[in-house]
Scaffold this motif. Sequence first.
Motif, short mmCIF file in Angstrom:
data_model
loop_
_atom_site.label_atom_id
_atom_site.label_comp_id
_atom_site.label_asym_id
_atom_site.label_seq_id
_atom_site.Cartn_x
_atom_site.Cartn_y
_atom_site.Cartn_z
N PHE A 1 1.19 -0.78 0.18
CA PHE A 1 0.04 0.21 -0.23
C PHE A 1 0.75 0.98 -0.17
N VAL A 2 1.69 1.17 1.64
CA VAL A 2 2.92 2.65 1.52
C VAL A 2 3.28 2.99 -0.56
N VAL A 3 4.09 1.60 -1.08
CA VAL A 3 4.84 1.97 -2.60
C VAL A 3 3.42 2.82 -3.35
N CYS A 4 2.36 1.95 -3.26
CA CYS A 4 1.25 2.29 -4.59
C CYS A 4 1.15 3.85 -4.01
N LEU A 5 1.00 4.29 -3.25
CA LEU A 5 -0.33 5.42 -2.29
C LEU A 5 1.53 6.30 -3.03
N MET A 6 2.37 6.21 -2.61
CA MET A 6 4.05 6.99 -2.37
C MET A 6 4.15 7.53 -4.02
N LEU A 7 3.97 6.63 -5.22
CA LEU A 7 3.99 6.87 -6.23
C LEU A 7 3.21 7.11 -7.22
N LEU A 8 1.62 6.87 -6.12
CA LEU A 8 0.56 7.96 -6.91
C LEU A 8 0.58 9.39 -6.92
N SER A 9 1.47 10.35 -5.73
CA SER A 9 0.77 11.08 -5.04
C SER A 9 1.55 12.59 -5.89
N GLY A 10 2.75 12.32 -6.31
CA GLY A 10 2.59 13.16 -6.89
C GLY A 10 4.02 14.23 -6.09
N LEU A 11 4.59 12.74 -5.95
CA LEU A 11 6.17 13.44 -4.86
C LEU A 11 7.40 13.68 -5.73
N PHE A 12 7.35 12.64 -6.59
CA PHE A 12 8.66 12.71 -7.79
C PHE A 12 8.54 12.60 -8.64
N THR A 13 7.20 12.41 -8.92
CA THR A 13 7.01 12.72 -10.87
C THR A 13 5.59 13.60 -10.80
N PRO A 14 5.01 14.07 -11.22
CA PRO A 14 4.00 15.48 -11.21
C PRO A 14 2.18 14.15 -11.60
N THR A 15 1.09 14.48 -10.89
CA THR A 15 -0.05 14.15 -10.63
C THR A 15 -0.41 14.28 -12.22
N ARG A 16 0.10 15.28 -12.93
CA ARG A 16 -0.74 15.55 -14.18
C ARG A 16 -0.23 14.79 -15.06
N SER A 17 0.78 14.59 -15.06
CA SER A 17 1.48 13.84 -16.09
C SER A 17 1.01 12.40 -16.79
N MET A 18 0.13 11.83 -15.84
CA MET A 18 -0.56 10.95 -15.82
C MET A 18 -1.33 10.30 -16.50
N PRO A 19 -1.79 9.11 -16.96
CA PRO A 19 -2.81 8.84 -17.30
C PRO A 19 -3.95 9.37 -17.20
N SER A 20 -5.62 9.61 -17.62
CA SER A 20 -6.82 9.94 -16.47
C SER A 20 -6.72 8.50 -15.76
N TRP A 21 -6.83 7.60 -15.71
CA TRP A 21 -7.09 6.28 -15.22
C TRP A 21 -6.33 6.20 -13.81
N ALA A 22 -4.96 7.08 -14.08
CA ALA A 22 -4.34 7.45 -12.57
C ALA A 22 -4.57 7.89 -11.96
N TYR A 23 -4.75 9.24 -13.05
CA TYR A 23 -5.16 10.65 -12.17
C TYR A 23 -6.46 10.05 -11.08
N ALA A 24 -7.13 9.69 -11.79
CA ALA A 24 -8.57 9.33 -11.22
C ALA A 24 -8.04 8.79 -9.29
N THR A 25 -7.01 7.84 -9.41
CA THR A 25 -7.04 7.60 -7.64
C THR A 25 -6.96 8.09 -7.06
N THR A 26 -6.26 9.80 -7.78
CA THR A 26 -4.89 11.00 -6.51
C THR A 26 -6.60 11.51 -5.79
N TYR A 27 -7.93 10.64 -6.55
CA TYR A 27 -9.07 11.75 -5.68
C TYR A 27 -8.90 11.17 -4.37
N ILE A 28 -8.62 9.71 -4.14
CA ILE A 28 -8.92 8.68 -3.23
C ILE A 28 -7.41 8.75 -2.52
N ASN A 29 -6.72 9.09 -2.36
CA ASN A 29 -5.30 9.26 -2.49
C ASN A 29 -4.75 10.40 -1.19
N PRO A 30 -4.70 9.81 0.48
CA PRO A 30 -4.45 10.77 1.05
C PRO A 30 -2.62 11.84 0.98
#
Lengths: 354, 362
Positions: free
Chosen positions: B286-315
Amino acid sequence: MRQFVSFVIKETKHILRDRRTMLILFGLPVVLMLLFGFAITNDVKDVRTVIVTSQMDHQTRQAVDRLAASEYFIITATVSSPGEAELLLRHQRADLAVVFGKDFASKKSGVQLMVDTSDPNMAQQWTAYAQSILSTQNTPSTPNIKLLYNPRMKSAYNFVPAIMGMLLLLICAMMTSVSIVREKERGTMEVLLVSPVRPLMIIIAKAVPYLLQAFLILIIILVMSATVLEVPLAGSVGWIIVVSLIYILLALSLGLLISSVAQTQFVALLVSAMVLLLPTVMLSGMLFPIESMPQVLQWISAVMPPRYYIQVMRKLMIMGVGIREVLPEVCILCGMTLLLLMVALKKFNKRLDS
Amino acid sequence: MIIRYLIQKEFLQIRRNSFMPKIIFIFPIVIMCVMPWVMNQEVKNIVVDVVDNDRSVYSQRLVHRIEASPYFIFGGQQPTYAAALKEIEQSRADIVLVIPQDYSRDLVRGRHPQVLIAANAVNGTKGSIGSSYLSQIVSASPQSGDSRGVSQGAGVLNLYNKSQSYKVFMIPALMGILMMMLCGFLPALNIVGEKETGTIEQINVTPVSKWAFILAKLIPYWIIGMLVLTVCLVLSWAVYGITCQGPLGLVYLLAILLALFFSSLGLIISNYSDTMQQAMLVMWFFVVCLMLLSGLFTPTRSMPSWAYATTYINPMHYFIDAIRTVFVRGGGFGTIAHQVFALMGISSVMAVWAVLSYRKNH
């Protein structure tokens, strides 16, 4: 030999019965590959742009249209003063503001870009893209740029070897150390030690199933990278597997070493997850380039085994060079493996004597 | 006031464990002192090899300009492109610049000579940024080494992180990572540890309610989290001279919400797991997924839309967004209200779940 085989079977049963761990162990590589392959990119895309202009004349409109037409920028707002744009940037409603001067139409100059530099690399790329779109003059003699090995600039090319380096280490080091320490903690190790099998055999029998598991995961990663992520296996598959096996052996001996130091599962887990894994991920050049680190950290990173493994894999898999070009790294890996194995076995014997 | 004794018990357990206090204190300090130097994606020290087929004054000038640039290290001249490629394969060079035969003649006649830049793009960022720097140098002033092309582009005003330092970008994120590690992994091992040693049976036969029990498990980690955050803030000021631009209270508010989320997540995983090994692996996943998809290292806006959708529930995404706004951009509560409420919602759902998932009877 039969005793050894039955020990291996016992260990395998232990592993197979823990369904959830199995699921995670095989699910993790798949999910990580998908995330890194598709979701984690540094591409410039959908940069939210604010236009600041006092009058929207024909020239300004043209420049704005050029920006909007590109796939990199989306125009989110048009405001009349830089102050308002700054507020939008601060509120995270925009990333970039393009400020057109009053006399833009007449002089065709006087454009300023206001950029949120919180992320320096991305900010630099955004401004470079915006500048090249805004500058009307066709620039003289643009050089031909050829991106070798990774013409489509997919980040997966960089990350697949890194994921291999991380996962193999995690599985081998953490799983073996915990499974040995658990027997110690529960007291079942004593039972095993009074059996007629030699202590060394017990440990080797514990390592064998994890070796197989790591090998399976390696195959999954390689197949996935070739089919789903379309990362080519440019080099010889044989050598990739040979070097990976050396690395797996190294990780197993590291796990053995941890298990002889740690007395409880809790310590073994924390040592392998926090003290071992985090520095390896950070210092092995997986996410962050080693050349940009201060000298002291570069020295530390020189003793991190994954660093060499990841380097070798990048060269063998992506660049497709022969084994001779990576011989120095492979030799270092072999040396480290031997050293760790020797220390681990020595420690292990001592513990039994006392 | 049972809860007070339960909390006291937790702290005693933490203190008497020979390993826990060490990791709680030493880990953040080491991370804060080392990681900002490591998490540096600055592209520099790119080794450039030149294949000069022209060997004229102009091509010499070009080489000098590359040598003078802070980003590049001149690796040497190579006789042929193939030889230069060999250097790249042995990772002694990152970029090859090929100057064509008639470079100076074309320049003098006002034509556009075609210079070739071949970059090792295995690391995409390094390859693309390096080659774009180099092409800027090449095309900046082909005529004489100064004037013309330079002043054409639009001026750039850098806001918030004026020195363009990666440390400013990464230190707030590091705080998030530390909270995640300490407030996530330690609770994840906590209940399952009691299960494995059998001490949980003793709690199960007492009249302690679920809520009190779980709350007593959560509160120590909040306190640890706040302690760690304070250490981080002090260190970032003392070691790097980086201070919070916005109100400090907001940083603590965000951190306590994140600590609530991760300690609840840890306890939930702990409740459902049978062994520590299992709990650790699930948490790690869980930690790895939450961290990688959080925009910590890479901007969330560059993600494809399905991955960007997960940021809505990613604290973690809300936390990173908000803490960078407060810490780097100096935003007030109004700027991050949306993230605070989202974090609050997600965290309270998780906390309730943590209580409900704990069962006294098997």
